[in-house]
Design an enzyme around this catalytic site. Structure first.
Site, PDB file in Angstrom:
ATOM      1  N   CYS A  12       0.828  -1.206   0.000  1.00 36.84           N
ATOM      2  CA  CYS A  12       0.000   0.000   0.000  1.00 36.84           C
ATOM      3  C   CYS A  12       0.862   1.255   0.000  1.00 36.84           C
ATOM      4  O   CYS A  12       2.083   1.189   0.050  1.00 36.84           O
ATOM      5  CB  CYS A  12      -0.887   0.004   1.226  1.00 36.84           C
ATOM      6  SG  CYS A  12      -1.852  -1.494   1.344  1.00 36.84           S
ATOM      7  N   GLY A  38      -1.054   1.031  -5.144  1.00 34.92           N
ATOM      8  CA  GLY A  38      -2.333   0.408  -4.814  1.00 34.92           C
ATOM      9  C   GLY A  38      -3.448   1.016  -5.617  1.00 34.92           C
ATOM     10  O   GLY A  38      -3.649   2.228  -5.582  1.00 34.92           O
ATOM     11  N   ASN A 113       1.002   0.845   5.943  1.00 40.39           N
ATOM     12  CA  ASN A 113       1.622   0.145   4.822  1.00 40.39           C
ATOM     13  C   ASN A 113       2.539  -0.910   5.426  1.00 40.39           C
ATOM     14  O   ASN A 113       3.406  -0.586   6.218  1.00 40.39           O
ATOM     15  CB  ASN A 113       2.427   1.138   3.972  1.00 40.39           C
ATOM     16  CG  ASN A 113       3.269   0.450   2.907  1.00 40.39           C
ATOM     17  OD1 ASN A 113       4.333   0.932   2.548  1.00 40.39           O
ATOM     18  ND2 ASN A 113       2.823  -0.673   2.398  1.00 40.39           N
ATOM     19  N   GLY A 114       2.329  -2.180   5.033  1.00 41.34           N
ATOM     20  CA  GLY A 114       3.154  -3.253   5.574  1.00 41.34           C
ATOM     21  C   GLY A 114       2.297  -4.406   6.031  1.00 41.34           C
ATOM     22  O   GLY A 114       1.118  -4.507   5.658  1.00 41.34           O
ATOM     23  N   TYR A 253      11.263  -3.389  -7.984  1.00 42.83           N
ATOM     24  CA  TYR A 253      10.015  -3.312  -8.742  1.00 42.83           C
ATOM     25  C   TYR A 253       9.063  -2.239  -8.259  1.00 42.83           C
ATOM     26  O   TYR A 253       8.438  -1.533  -9.053  1.00 42.83           O
ATOM     27  CB  TYR A 253       9.308  -4.670  -8.674  1.00 42.83           C
ATOM     28  CG  TYR A 253       7.866  -4.605  -9.106  1.00 42.83           C
ATOM     29  CD1 TYR A 253       7.531  -4.465 -10.449  1.00 42.83           C
ATOM     30  CD2 TYR A 253       6.821  -4.647  -8.177  1.00 42.83           C
ATOM     31  CE1 TYR A 253       6.208  -4.373 -10.852  1.00 42.83           C
ATOM     32  CE2 TYR A 253       5.495  -4.565  -8.580  1.00 42.83           C
ATOM     33  CZ  TYR A 253       5.202  -4.423  -9.910  1.00 42.83           C
ATOM     34  OH  TYR A 253       3.897  -4.326 -10.303  1.00 42.83           O
ATOM     35  N   CYS A 452      12.729 -12.906   0.208  1.00 36.98           N
ATOM     36  CA  CYS A 452      12.020 -13.663  -0.840  1.00 36.98           C
ATOM     37  C   CYS A 452      12.999 -14.344  -1.791  1.00 36.98           C
ATOM     38  O   CYS A 452      12.609 -15.230  -2.542  1.00 36.98           O
ATOM     39  CB  CYS A 452      10.990 -12.799  -1.567  1.00 36.98           C
ATOM     40  SG  CYS A 452      11.574 -11.228  -2.096  1.00 36.98           S
TER      41      CYS A 452
HETATM   42  P1  AMP Z   1       4.911 -12.988 -13.203  1.00 32.91           P
HETATM   43  O1  AMP Z   1       4.265 -12.799 -14.513  1.00 32.91           O
HETATM   44  O2  AMP Z   1       3.971 -13.619 -12.204  1.00 32.91           O
HETATM   45  O3  AMP Z   1       6.236 -13.697 -13.280  1.00 32.91           O
HETATM   46  O4  AMP Z   1       5.175 -11.560 -12.593  1.00 32.91           O
HETATM   47  C1  AMP Z   1       6.352 -10.863 -12.913  1.00 32.91           C
HETATM   48  C2  AMP Z   1       6.012  -9.458 -13.278  1.00 32.91           C
HETATM   49  O5  AMP Z   1       5.172  -8.850 -12.303  1.00 32.91           O
HETATM   50  C3  AMP Z   1       7.278  -8.661 -13.378  1.00 32.91           C
HETATM   51  O6  AMP Z   1       7.349  -8.195 -14.694  1.00 32.91           O
HETATM   52  C4  AMP Z   1       7.139  -7.525 -12.390  1.00 32.91           C
HETATM   53  O7  AMP Z   1       7.237  -6.298 -13.066  1.00 32.91           O
HETATM   54  C5  AMP Z   1       5.773  -7.693 -11.771  1.00 32.91           C
HETATM   55  N1  AMP Z   1       5.829  -7.899 -10.313  1.00 32.91           N
HETATM   56  C6  AMP Z   1       6.838  -8.321  -9.571  1.00 32.91           C
HETATM   57  N2  AMP Z   1       6.501  -8.398  -8.259  1.00 32.91           N
HETATM   58  C7  AMP Z   1       5.217  -7.999  -8.185  1.00 32.91           C
HETATM   59  C8  AMP Z   1       4.287  -7.833  -7.115  1.00 32.91           C
HETATM   60  N3  AMP Z   1       4.619  -8.097  -5.855  1.00 32.91           N
HETATM   61  N4  AMP Z   1       3.057  -7.369  -7.425  1.00 32.91           N
HETATM   62  C9  AMP Z   1       2.710  -7.115  -8.681  1.00 32.91           C
HETATM   63  N5  AMP Z   1       3.541  -7.261  -9.739  1.00 32.91           N
HETATM   64  C10 AMP Z   1       4.785  -7.694  -9.495  1.00 32.91           C
HETATM   65 FE1  SF4 Z   2      10.519  -7.210   0.312  1.00 31.67          FE
HETATM   66 FE2  SF4 Z   2      10.956  -9.754  -0.315  1.00 31.67          FE
HETATM   67 FE3  SF4 Z   2      11.541  -8.848   2.138  1.00 31.67          FE
HETATM   68 FE4  SF4 Z   2       9.009  -9.084   1.338  1.00 31.67          FE
HETATM   69  S1  SF4 Z   2      10.473 -10.752   1.645  1.00 31.67           S
HETATM   70  S2  SF4 Z   2       9.910  -7.361   2.452  1.00 31.67           S
HETATM   71  S3  SF4 Z   2       9.165  -8.545  -0.845  1.00 31.67           S
HETATM   72  S4  SF4 Z   2      12.493  -8.238   0.184  1.00 31.67           S
END
Ligand code: AMP
Ligand code: SF4
Length: 474
Positions: A12, A38, A113-114, A253, A452
């Protein structure tokens, strides 16, 4: 079901104004600048120094706030929120800010946010003592903790309550005549302070300062709160700073390229990631292209370093909803097709390096590789601006469940085959950390949350409740 039980405040944005007569209108513009964080719902709570007023709804900032509703909101302080929630887990009771009315004490508004990792533990404890929750969101926990605190004055109630929270938070807390902004002790989520005339602004991202004409003062530190009232502005530490762990995905991202996150400009940091990606994963090719919008900076950095020209090989249709929020896999794939078009004259007969910021489920990469081949690319080399995402996030970024994470289930070579690329390489963990640390404008040893990619979470996870179990099962 999962959407219903998982934190509903994923990814958010928060924005606040204090000490300015146009607080609601400025909040509107601020929230609009944070819209990328968001798009599902938005709202604000406004104070005129005595009474709190609330307005919120489902949709984009420009859809929820019409001219008349904005005109009717009057006040010198306000807090606002934009929410991004996946697969329809909304429900109007979860739209923020939350407003707790009281006839015996004061009204209290919260925006967050979080994601709190100990929300379920605290919720159970509070419910046992008689608290009744209005929403399924973890955000509400703080409201109940503050209400139950017997300390005086208000700031001490807030400090005592914040200490109980574990996880990621940038919180905005407002009553009739006071505003508080607080950041978790690991600094997982950003929160920046700025000045506008005689007033102040708090925002998730600094890009909102430029939009409303404010100037940046400084970032709120991990474990610190900023507190504003009639006597002015004060800073307090509610918890010792833990190992600094700003979310790496904010740089990769999530944040807007014109924002500075903890002192590092996002565009420059992504460019540097692209530079290191080129150094680590070079390949012979004719053009470098980026997936709009979040990968462009990384692709430019890659092109500069490799000497291979950067070209506009993919065009984005801006009027389509983000693909990630489409519920089914089939619809998501359709969404990608609607959203991106290859430029045939750029890619036809060419060996293409396609740079994307991340792979989550693999849908985007697979579709784009396909589109590029259909448009005549002879080779497609995929380069990703972060390491493989193998673990779920418990801190409010929706990187999905482990079951859905393609890199959690398959080796890099298997993923390459699944997305149909000639080669697939990722930025290394070390290079990502180096790119951020070189750009951060601080003498402090600022760290990153990389959980992650690595599975090493900076906080305790407080056992596996249903929400967490859903995320890690495979
Ligand atoms: P995917 O198609 O599921 O592999 O999603 C990858 C794409 O989604 C990448 O091109 C990123 O720009 C975007 N993306 C990465 N992380 C997120 C996220 N947490 N929420 C929405 N979009 C994401
Ligand atoms: Fe960010 Fe990944 Fe850590 Fe979540 S697990 S706070 S997406 S670095």
């Amino acid at each position: 079901m999962l959407a219903e039980i998982k934190g509903l405040n994923e990814e958010c944005g928060v924005f606040a104004v204090w000490g300015h007569n146009d607080a609601p209108q400025i909040t509107y513009y601020g929230l609009h600048a944070l819209q990328h964080r968001g798009q599902e719902a938005t709202g604000m709570v406004v104070t005129n120094g005595k009474i709190l007023d609330i307005y919120k709804g489902n949709g984009l900032v420009t859809e929820v706030f019409q001219e008349e509703s904005l005109r009717n909101l009057k006040g010198c302080g306000s807090i606002g929120h934009v929410r991004y929630c996946t697969s329809g887990g909304g429900g109007s009771e979860n739209i923020q800010p939350f407003l707790f009315r009281s006839s015996s004490t004061y009204d209290l508004a919260l925006a967050h946010n979080g994601n709190l990792v100990n929300a379920n533990v605290l919720k159970a404890e509070l419910e046992k003592m008689g608290s009744i929750f209005h929403s399924t969101s973890d955000t509400e926990v703080l409201g109940h903790l503050i209400r139950r605190s017997t300390k005086k004055p208000f700031i001490d109630q807030v400090m005592e309550s914040l200490v109980r929270l574990e996880g990621a938070f940038a919180y905005l807390i407002m009553k009739d005549d006071e505003l508080i902004g607080a950041r978790d002790p690991h600094g997982l989520r950003p929160l920046s302070l700025g000045r506008l005339g005689d007033g102040y602004i708090l925002t998730s991202e600094t890009c909102a300062f430029h939009v409303v004409g404010a100037t940046f003062i400084r970032d709120i530190e991990p474990g610190e709160l900023v507190w504003m009232n009639q006597e002015g502005i004060h800073f307090k530490r509610f918890a010792p700073k833990k190992i600094w762990a700003m979310c790496a995905m904010e740089y990769v991202y999530f944040a807007r390229p014109d924002s500075d996150v903890d002192g590092a400009n996002v565009h420059s940091t992504r460019k540097k990631m692209g530079k290191y990606l080129a150094q680590e994963t070079s390949v012979d090719a004719d053009v470098v292209i980026g997936v709009p919008d979040s990968s462009i900076s990384c692709a430019v950095g890659y092109a500069e370093q490799s000497g291979i020209p950067y070209e506009l090989g993919l065009i984005k249709n801006r009027y389509v909803a983000r693909t990630f929020i489409q519920p089914s896999q089939a619809l998501r794939e359709q969404g990608v097709k609607m959203k991106l078009s290859p430029v045939r004259s750029i890619v036809e007969g060419k060996r293409v390096i396609m740079v994307d910021d991340s792979i989550v489920r693999g849908t985007t990469s697979r579709r784009i590789v396909n589109l590029l081949r259909e448009a005549g690319a002879t080779e497609v080399h995929v380069r990703i601006g972060c390491p493989p995402i193998r673990f779920p996030c418990f801190y409010g970024i929706d990187t999905s469940t482990k079951e859905e994470l393609i890199s959690a289930k398959f080796s890099n070579e298997e993923v390459r085959k699944l997305i149909g690329a000639d080669s697939l390489e990722y930025l290394s963990e070390q290079a990502l950390i180096r790119a951020v640390q070189e750009e951060v404008n601080s003498s402090e040893n600022q760290g990153l949350c990389m959980a992650c990619y690595t599975g090493q979470y900076p906080t305790a996870l407080f056992g596996l409740d249903q929400e967490k179990e859903e995320k890690i099962k495979i």
